[in-house]
Design a protein around this motif. Structure first.
Motif, PDB file in Angstrom:
ATOM      1  N   LEU A 282      33.642  19.718  40.765  1.00 29.62           N
ATOM      2  CA  LEU A 282      32.497  19.298  39.958  1.00 29.62           C
ATOM      3  C   LEU A 282      31.716  20.495  39.406  1.00 29.62           C
ATOM      4  O   LEU A 282      31.256  20.477  38.256  1.00 29.62           O
ATOM      5  CB  LEU A 282      31.565  18.410  40.791  1.00 29.62           C
ATOM      6  N   GLY A 294      32.102  12.581  41.417  1.00 34.03           N
ATOM      7  CA  GLY A 294      33.215  12.778  42.347  1.00 34.03           C
ATOM      8  C   GLY A 294      33.276  11.687  43.389  1.00 34.03           C
ATOM      9  O   GLY A 294      32.244  11.204  43.870  1.00 34.03           O
ATOM     10  N   GLN A 314      24.569  15.236  39.056  1.00 31.00           N
ATOM     11  CA  GLN A 314      25.904  15.063  39.626  1.00 31.00           C
ATOM     12  C   GLN A 314      25.857  14.171  40.850  1.00 31.00           C
ATOM     13  O   GLN A 314      24.908  14.218  41.643  1.00 31.00           O
ATOM     14  CB  GLN A 314      26.523  16.414  39.986  1.00 31.00           C
TER      15      GLN A 314
END
Length: 339
Positions: A282, A294, A314
């Motif tokens: 990532l 992810g 993220q």
């Protein structure tokens, strides 16, 4: 433990073949073992194949005959000293069922009949099916390279499934040198082998069953500044599954482990190496791309796990897939995972 019909479905996706429920004519819950289920599917597929007609292919044949057919092997004819008898040695292509793929199928039937774990009803069917292969020779010299070559040459899904099943049976039927009988190795208990099956199954499932994302294994480039000579020492980063849409990217790292979580001083934790690996994927996305999400995906072992961590935009998730539930539930769970 994987539900045995689910193992069949996983293998089909791993082989890039859509599974056919019609091949499972018996209730898989009543099958005495994984081996008998796979043998049953193999025999069902072969029966179907024979009803459509045994596949014929052109094979090179070298034969002594009167006259000339195909290419005359002049040196061989002289060596065998047949000129006085008006016999020649020729090589020609013959359209025949006696080719490598059918030879492997017949050899598989013979080995099944010599396996003690095979149910009596299946053994009887295997013996009967051998009569339909009377014009086909058996072959004892079968290796992975031959299977690989034949699978590359075979385009018909039904023929590919038969070859994949034969390959799986050959790889796991172990012969007793003293008795000549075979026993079946429980390959599904091997973490390394099942790790490969699990990864390929998940990737091919998403390739076949959804249309929003493009699906592939992806080589990720390290976003580090370094002299070109130094870059060669960086380890390669290749994802198990990368799903890319216009507005979203998901990287799935599949792990097939006996324990979903590791223990540290009797406290359960996410496997650190797995988390670091996914985090590296990532963090090394190009700056111009959208943030990637992810997912660490494990089969359920003792309990279901669904964890979520964020850093800025993220997201990392740790999820489990229950392989003991019905296939329809597995199908829905995989699609829900990327909704």
């Amino acid at each position: 433990m994987i539900r045995i019909e689910n193992l069949y479905f996983m293998l089909c996706y791993a082989w890039n073949i859509l599974p056919e429920r019609t091949l499972l004519h018996v209730d898989a819950h009543k099958a005495p073992s994984v081996f008998n289920l796979l043998a049953n599917v193999f025999l069902n597929q072969l029966t179907r194949q024979l009803k459509q007609g045994l596949p014929h292919r052109y094979t090179a044949v070298e034969e002594e005959l009167q006259g000339i057919r195909g290419r005359l092997l002049f040196s061989e004819t002289i060596r065998r000293n047949r000129t006085g008898e008006r016999m020649t040695v020729c090589r020609f292509d013959e359209f025949s069922p006696n080719h490598a793929a059918n030879q492997i199928v017949k050899t598989t039937l013979l080995r099944l009949c010599k396996t003690g774990e095979l149910a009596k009803s299946l053994r009887k069917r295997a013996v009967q099916l051998q009569r339909n292969l009377m014009g086909v020779e058996s072959s004892e010299r079968i290796d992975d390279a031959q299977f690989h070559r034949l699978l590359q040459q075979t385009r018909v899904p039904s023929e590919r499934l038969l070859l994949h099943l034969a390959q799986l049976l050959h790889a796991n039927l172990l012969v007793n040198e003293q008795t000549g009988h075979f026993t079946f190795r429980e390959f599904w208990r091997d973490e390394k082998k099942m790790g490969t099956v699990f990864e390929t199954f998940v990737r091919n499932f998403y390739q076949m069953e959804q249309h929003r994302y493009s699906v592939k294994r992806e080589h990720i480039v390290w976003q580090l500044e370094a002299p070109e000579a130094d870059r060669q020492f960086l380890p390669r980063m290749i994802t198990d599954v990368s799903l890319q849409a216009v507005d979203r990217k998901i990287i799935i790292d599949t792990k097939y482990y006996v324990e979903t979580l590791q223990r540290h001083f009797d406290v359960q934790k996410v496997h650190s190496t797995h988390l670091f690996q996914l985090f590296a994927y990532l963090k090394n996305q190009p700056a111009s791309s959208n943030p990637a999400e992810g997912i660490l995906l494990y089969p359920v072992v003792d309990r279901h796990v669904s964890l979520r961590y964020t850093q800025g935009s993220q997201v990392i998730r740790v999820e489990t897939l229950d392989l003991t539930q019905s296939w329809q539930q597995i199908y829905s769970s995989l699609l829900n995972l990327i909704q």
